[in-house]
Design a protein around this motif. Structure first.
Motif, PDB file in Angstrom:
ATOM      1  N   MET A   1       7.770   5.522   2.961  1.00 36.13           N
ATOM      2  CA  MET A   1       6.432   6.082   3.087  1.00 36.13           C
ATOM      3  C   MET A   1       5.410   4.981   2.851  1.00 36.13           C
ATOM      4  SD  MET A   1       6.684   9.840   1.328  1.00 36.13           S
ATOM      5  CE  MET A   1       7.910  11.027   1.910  1.00 36.13           C
ATOM      6  N   THR A   2       4.642   4.682   3.874  1.00 37.93           N
ATOM      7  CA  THR A   2       3.752   3.529   3.845  1.00 37.93           C
ATOM      8  C   THR A   2       2.435   3.852   3.157  1.00 37.93           C
ATOM      9  OG1 THR A   2       4.723   2.762   5.911  1.00 37.93           O
ATOM     10  CG2 THR A   2       2.604   1.818   5.278  1.00 37.93           C
ATOM     11  N   ILE A   3       2.012   2.950   2.272  1.00 35.37           N
ATOM     12  CA  ILE A   3       0.726   3.097   1.593  1.00 35.37           C
ATOM     13  C   ILE A   3      -0.374   2.630   2.542  1.00 35.37           C
ATOM     14  CG2 ILE A   3      -0.672   2.313  -0.360  1.00 35.37           C
ATOM     15  CD1 ILE A   3       2.103   1.756  -1.772  1.00 35.37           C
ATOM     16  N   ASP A   4      -1.304   3.519   2.835  1.00 37.17           N
ATOM     17  CA  ASP A   4      -2.371   3.134   3.764  1.00 37.17           C
ATOM     18  C   ASP A   4      -3.765   3.179   3.138  1.00 37.17           C
ATOM     19  OD1 ASP A   4      -2.774   5.849   3.602  1.00 37.17           O
ATOM     20  OD2 ASP A   4      -2.611   6.243   5.760  1.00 37.17           O
ATOM     21  N   ARG A   5      -3.820   3.540   1.835  1.00 38.65           N
ATOM     22  CA  ARG A   5      -5.136   3.578   1.192  1.00 38.65           C
ATOM     23  C   ARG A   5      -4.955   3.421  -0.317  1.00 38.65           C
ATOM     24  NH1 ARG A   5      -8.726   8.864   0.028  1.00 38.65           N
ATOM     25  NH2 ARG A   5     -10.576   7.852  -0.816  1.00 38.65           N
ATOM     26  N   MET A   6      -5.855   2.688  -0.927  1.00 39.19           N
ATOM     27  CA  MET A   6      -5.930   2.632  -2.383  1.00 39.19           C
ATOM     28  C   MET A   6      -7.372   2.891  -2.795  1.00 39.19           C
ATOM     29  SD  MET A   6      -4.808  -0.305  -5.169  1.00 39.19           S
ATOM     30  CE  MET A   6      -6.155  -1.456  -4.985  1.00 39.19           C
ATOM     31  N   GLN A   7      -7.567   3.863  -3.675  1.00 39.82           N
ATOM     32  CA  GLN A   7      -8.895   4.123  -4.216  1.00 39.82           C
ATOM     33  C   GLN A   7      -8.942   3.653  -5.670  1.00 39.82           C
ATOM     34  OE1 GLN A   7     -10.466   8.241  -4.693  1.00 39.82           O
ATOM     35  NE2 GLN A   7     -12.287   7.459  -3.646  1.00 39.82           N
ATOM     36  N   VAL A   8     -10.018   2.984  -6.015  1.00 38.62           N
ATOM     37  CA  VAL A   8     -10.220   2.470  -7.373  1.00 38.62           C
ATOM     38  C   VAL A   8     -11.495   3.095  -7.926  1.00 38.62           C
ATOM     39  CG1 VAL A   8     -10.475   0.422  -8.822  1.00 38.62           C
ATOM     40  CG2 VAL A   8      -9.179   0.274  -6.677  1.00 38.62           C
ATOM     41  N   ARG A   9     -11.378   3.743  -9.072  1.00 37.28           N
ATOM     42  CA  ARG A   9     -12.538   4.411  -9.670  1.00 37.28           C
ATOM     43  C   ARG A   9     -12.855   3.813 -11.039  1.00 37.28           C
ATOM     44  NH1 ARG A   9     -12.422  10.638  -7.924  1.00 37.28           N
ATOM     45  NH2 ARG A   9     -10.638  10.655  -6.521  1.00 37.28           N
TER      46      ARG A   9
END
Length: 371
Positions: A1-9
């Motif tokens: 399962m490919t990671i296509d987004r990373m959100q940093v808060r």
């Protein structure tokens, strides 16, 4: 399962109580960092960084580390690459262990969800289902802290760690005496100076507090005064616990060789990855040094990661501080909070970290989001 987004808060956690330590104070709020890794198939892996500026780094620096330097290492990759990704993270960026730990946490959460296994199983298997809960007495309003201690005693907590070194020695002795008076015979009293003593008279001071027969005394002097730690460890009958003096496996080797402590506090935020935390524990175990589960001011994601780590690490025999989201922080971001019962924090049984994040609560605490 490919990671296509990373959100940093970047988040801001309100605190329910003022906290004082030998190395610094916390009054109203603390910044934190939460990340999420999203796959094309819709899975989300969660991670958290808990920097504290007077201890290691800043939340703003952790956000930049994740957004600028670590993001390119994960986009287009899978959680199965997590060991390679973490090795690349160390080559791409010096320091910033909290940011790296958040990334490793999220990768393990994804990997566990994909495999249908709890993170503790990915870390070697469960050796304990619960970890004895150690709570810290750090409120300058000591009457309020005594009420806090009584409430925890009623819930079955038996490990109490008093923060010392932020006031006078006489005040420390008074606080210890008042707390000891309410503790039952089966309770364990611990003392943590958070680097608050001057090396010149530390041994004399510590001989006084030994009258309370603490289970250990944590980090009495500054991190870089390892020479003084050696002398203190030799001179004092009470076991000395190294915290700020041991961030890495390399420092754990130094500690074991020089014997500048009798035990080690392992904080995932210091270690920078599960693997490095495991290495510290293995070094300590080989040297006959038990380990304690320390924390920063962590919300539920990082606390849960710590529980998975301690539940799968035999050397973690001195209890752990996995409670701050319940009693210290004013925001709960997990739909089901960390389970605290019978004087212990309990391992979730679901896949990955076994958590569900309350995204509305997280959004409310978010100051800035990237990605």
């Amino acid at each position: 399962m490919t990671i296509d987004r990373m959100q940093v808060r970047l988040t801001r956690w309100p605190l329910k109580m003022t906290r004082k330590h030998g190395v610094g104070d916390v009054a109203d709020t603390l910044p934190g960092v939460v990340i999420s890794l999203h796959t094309r198939e819709g899975l989300i892996g969660w991670g958290e960084a808990a920097p504290w500026s007077v201890f290691s780094g800043t939340a703003e620096a952790a956000v930049a580390a994740l957004d600028v330097y670590l993001r390119p290492l994960v986009i287009g990759r899978t959680a199965a690459d997590r060991q390679r990704i973490m090795a690349e993270a160390d080559r791409a960026l010096v320091g910033h262990p909290e940011a790296k730990m958040a990334l490793d946490m999220a990768l393990h959460d994804l990997a566990g969800q994909q495999a249908g296994l709890p993170v503790a199983e990915l870390l070697g298997g469960v050796v304990r289902d619960s970890i004895p809960l150690s709570v810290s007495i750090a409120n300058p309003d000591f009457d309020a802290d005594l009420d806090f201690a009584r409430a925890r005693l009623a819930e079955g907590v038996r490990l109490f760690k008093v923060k010392t070194g932020f006031s006078t020695h006489a005040e420390d002795m008074s606080r210890l005496e008042r707390l000891a008076a309410i503790l039952p015979a089966d309770a364990s009293l611990r003392i943590d100076y958070n680097q608050g003593l001057a090396a010149v008279d530390a041994i004399r001071t510590l001989r006084d507090v030994e009258a309370f027969r603490p289970a250990f005394i944590e980090q009495p002097v500054a991190r870089d005064r390892r020479d003084a730690m050696v002398e203190i460890t030799r001179a004092i009958d009470t076991p000395i616990l190294a915290d700020e003096s041991v961030f890495s496996p390399e420092e754990a080797v130094d500690c074991a060789r020089a014997r500048y402590a009798d035990a080690i506090s392992i904080k995932l935020m210091k270690a920078g990855s599960f693997a490095k935390g495991k290495a510290i524990a293995a070094i300590a175990s080989a040297a006959g040094m038990p380990c304690y589960g320390g924390t920063m001011y962590e919300a539920g994601i990082a606390l849960t990661a710590g529980i998975h780590f301690a539940a799968s690490t035999p050397a973690m025999t001195l209890g752990a501080e996995y409670y701050t989201s319940a009693f210290v922080l004013g925001t709960e971001i997990l739909e089901t909070p960390v389970r605290l019962a019978d004087g212990a924090s309990w391992l979730p049984t679901g896949p990955g970290l076994g958590i569900a994040v309350d995204e509305a609560a997280l959004t409310s605490a978010t100051v800035e989001a990237r990605g």
